[in-house]
Design a protein around this motif. Structure first.
Motif, short mmCIF file in Angstrom:
data_model
loop_
_atom_site.label_atom_id
_atom_site.label_comp_id
_atom_site.label_asym_id
_atom_site.label_seq_id
_atom_site.Cartn_x
_atom_site.Cartn_y
_atom_site.Cartn_z
N MET A 1 -3.07 -4.12 -16.09
CA MET A 1 -3.49 -4.80 -14.87
C MET A 1 -2.44 -4.62 -13.79
N ALA A 2 -2.87 -4.30 -12.61
CA ALA A 2 -1.93 -4.08 -11.52
C ALA A 2 -1.27 -5.39 -11.11
N VAL A 3 -0.02 -5.28 -10.71
CA VAL A 3 0.73 -6.43 -10.22
C VAL A 3 0.82 -6.32 -8.71
N THR A 4 0.26 -7.27 -8.01
CA THR A 4 0.25 -7.21 -6.55
C THR A 4 1.61 -7.56 -5.98
N ASP A 5 2.17 -6.66 -5.20
CA ASP A 5 3.46 -6.89 -4.56
C ASP A 5 3.30 -7.40 -3.13
N GLY A 6 2.14 -7.21 -2.59
CA GLY A 6 1.94 -7.64 -1.21
C GLY A 6 0.91 -6.76 -0.54
N VAL A 7 0.57 -7.08 0.71
CA VAL A 7 -0.46 -6.36 1.44
C VAL A 7 0.17 -5.71 2.66
N HIS A 8 -0.17 -4.45 2.88
CA HIS A 8 0.39 -3.74 4.02
C HIS A 8 -0.68 -2.82 4.59
N SER A 9 -0.97 -3.01 5.86
CA SER A 9 -1.93 -2.16 6.57
C SER A 9 -3.27 -2.09 5.85
N GLY A 10 -3.76 -3.25 5.37
CA GLY A 10 -5.08 -3.27 4.76
C GLY A 10 -5.12 -2.70 3.37
N HIS A 11 -4.00 -2.54 2.70
CA HIS A 11 -3.97 -2.01 1.35
C HIS A 11 -3.25 -2.97 0.42
N VAL A 12 -3.65 -2.97 -0.84
CA VAL A 12 -2.96 -3.73 -1.87
C VAL A 12 -1.95 -2.81 -2.53
N ARG A 13 -0.70 -3.25 -2.59
CA ARG A 13 0.34 -2.46 -3.22
C ARG A 13 0.61 -3.02 -4.60
N ARG A 14 0.56 -2.19 -5.61
CA ARG A 14 0.77 -2.67 -6.96
C ARG A 14 2.01 -2.03 -7.56
N THR A 15 2.61 -2.75 -8.49
CA THR A 15 3.76 -2.21 -9.19
C THR A 15 3.30 -1.06 -10.08
N PRO A 16 3.98 0.08 -10.04
CA PRO A 16 3.56 1.21 -10.86
C PRO A 16 3.64 0.92 -12.35
N ARG A 17 2.80 1.62 -13.09
CA ARG A 17 2.89 1.59 -14.55
C ARG A 17 4.02 2.53 -14.95
N VAL A 18 4.90 2.04 -15.81
CA VAL A 18 6.15 2.73 -16.10
C VAL A 18 6.15 3.27 -17.52
N LEU A 19 6.47 4.55 -17.65
CA LEU A 19 6.68 5.17 -18.96
C LEU A 19 8.17 5.39 -19.13
N MET A 20 8.78 4.68 -20.07
CA MET A 20 10.20 4.85 -20.35
C MET A 20 10.39 5.91 -21.43
N VAL A 21 11.21 6.91 -21.13
CA VAL A 21 11.53 7.97 -22.09
C VAL A 21 12.93 7.69 -22.64
N VAL A 22 13.02 7.44 -23.94
CA VAL A 22 14.29 7.14 -24.60
C VAL A 22 14.39 8.08 -25.80
N ARG A 23 15.41 8.93 -25.81
CA ARG A 23 15.49 9.94 -26.88
C ARG A 23 15.55 9.30 -28.26
N ILE A 44 7.95 -6.45 -18.80
CA ILE A 44 6.63 -6.84 -19.28
C ILE A 44 6.39 -8.32 -19.05
N ASP A 45 7.42 -9.14 -19.25
CA ASP A 45 7.31 -10.57 -18.97
C ASP A 45 6.97 -10.83 -17.51
N ARG A 46 7.33 -9.89 -16.63
CA ARG A 46 7.06 -10.03 -15.20
C ARG A 46 5.75 -9.35 -14.80
N GLY A 47 4.96 -8.95 -15.77
CA GLY A 47 3.66 -8.37 -15.48
C GLY A 47 3.65 -6.89 -15.23
N VAL A 48 4.79 -6.21 -15.45
CA VAL A 48 4.84 -4.76 -15.26
C VAL A 48 4.32 -4.08 -16.52
#
Length: 409
Positions: A1-23, A44-48
């Motif tokens: 689910m997208a996390v809304t960061d705020g609205v700018h110029s008529g668009h909803v900005r969401r926090t990106p989905r993050v893929l962590m690469v750890v060797r 994840i606790d913050r909805g990311v």
């Protein structure tokens, strides 16, 4: 689910989905791996939306699992998978190929690639990022002799890595744990505006220490890999010098595993201190040992930003550490810990003696150490900064929908 960061110029900005690469990841436990896990869980606790991808380096580990709410996927390698350590180098190349396949196959499930460490897997992430139009951020943990840049330049972890370095250095953004990492990145051509200095985060919710009386026996505690980089032979020599000066019995505890354990055991025996040196191996209850420690010691020749140091400081344990980048970026000598010249057993012994012999000093610097972590290195504060960083790096704007009509506003 997208996390809304705020609205700018008529668009909803969401926090990106993050893929962590750890060797390397659980069941391997090191500073980089623990920090990746801690950060992922906090985000994840913050909805990311965060997922971790790593290599399947150890037999018996599941291909997919969820650890503390963090989804982890392990792709195929050769090293130790068939119980043959000699396949490690070949496993590195297979790791690169299967990582590329995973990044391609799961390309619709993430927006930003976050690589922990600068290595051959960073090379793969950058190639995939270019092909898939995904921004790539790389976090560098080490500076000095153990720096990530130097390891690639010298092919220390994989043959031909030096030829991969220019591509790996073209990440969209780098996170540096200390100013020395910033300097090293700039020295190899990374522009300052592509570097963000951001520390590790640590759990600061522990109950603060109130008793700074010495235990019986007093305990000096080291937590980390038993590796040459950590200066543990220097520590044993310092411990041998220290013991005759004290009227109070003191023991030295090593918590961790690593290739130097046999040499360290032999050295402790030769120095005549083996009876008061404990090798406790890898522990899941490190916090309990820190609560019991009178002094935390980290005599490394090189550091990035030690998780073990931050965790000890968060527990209010007075730290005595080597005067190297990373350590001295956290510890101010005489304020929230003591610094000792790296590689010098005599100076390390004097610093340990000073702390063990002065309860008021232990209490003052222990309290200041905890205050430092609470103020600057809280995992909550660090996770919030990463969340904003991701949004800046890979923010996705979507048309706002009219609630009633279900169409763009």
């Amino acid at each position: 689910m997208a996390v809304t960061d705020g609205v700018h110029s008529g668009h909803v900005r969401r926090t990106p989905r993050v893929l962590m690469v750890v060797r390397l990841f659980h069941p391997w436990i090191g500073g980089t791996e623990r920090q990746a896990h801690t950060l992922a869980a906090a985000l994840i606790d913050r909805g990311v939306d965060v997922q971790v991808v790593t290599g399947r380096w150890f037999r018996g580990t599941p291909r997919d699992e969820v650890l503390d709410g963090v989804p982890v996927h392990r792709h195929h390698t050769l090293w130790e998978f068939f119980g043959i350590k000699g396949l490690r180098k070949f496993g590195g190349y297979l790791y690169m190929a299967t990582l590329w396949w995973h990044l391609w196959r799961r390309r619709r499930t993430y927006d930003v690639i976050h690589v922990h460490g600068l290595n051959y897997h960073t090379f793969v992430a950058v190639i995939a990022g270019r092909r898939l139009s995904k921004p790539v951020i790389a976090k560098l943990a080490n500076s000095g002799p153990a720096s990530d840049v130097a390891k690639m330049q010298q092919d220390r972890q994989l043959a031909l890595a030096r030829f991969m370095l220019p591509t790996a250095l073209s990440c969209d953004l780098f996170v540096a744990l200390n100013p020395a990492v910033v300097t090293e990145l700039q020295a190899v051509g990374v522009a300052a505006d592509r570097i963000v200095e951001l520390p590790n985060g640590v759990d600061t919710d522990r109950r603060p220490r109130t008793d700074y009386g010495l235990g019986d026996p007093a305990t000096i505690t080291y937590v980390g890999r038993l590796h040459r980089q950590k200066g543990l032979d220097v520590l044993l020599h310092a411990f041998a010098e220290l013991r005759p000066r004290l009227s109070h019995r003191v023991v030295l505890r090593f918590i961790g595993e690593g290739p130097m354990e046999p040499q360290l055991r032999a050295l402790a025996d030769r120095l005549g201190v083996a009876a008061d040196v404990c090798f406790l191996g890898r522990r899941d209850d490190v916090a309990a040992y820190l609560d019991d420690a009178d002094v935390f010691v980290l005599p490394s020749h090189a550091e990035g930003l030690s998780n073990a140091l931050l965790e000890a400081m968060a527990c209010g344990v007075p730290p005595v550490v080597s005067d190297v980048p990373g350590n001295r970026d956290v510890v101010v000598d005489g304020v929230n810990g003591l610094l000792a010249t790296a590689g010098d057993p005599a100076r390390l012994a004097r610093a340990l003696e000073r702390v063990l012999g002065n309860r008021a000093l232990r209490e003052r610097i222990g309290a200041a150490a905890r205050a430092t972590t609470t103020r600057t290195y809280s995992v909550d504060a660090v996770a919030d900064r990463y969340r904003r960083l991701y949004a800046t790096l890979g923010a996705i704007e979507q048309p706002r929908m009219d609630v009633e009509e279900g169409r763009p506003a």
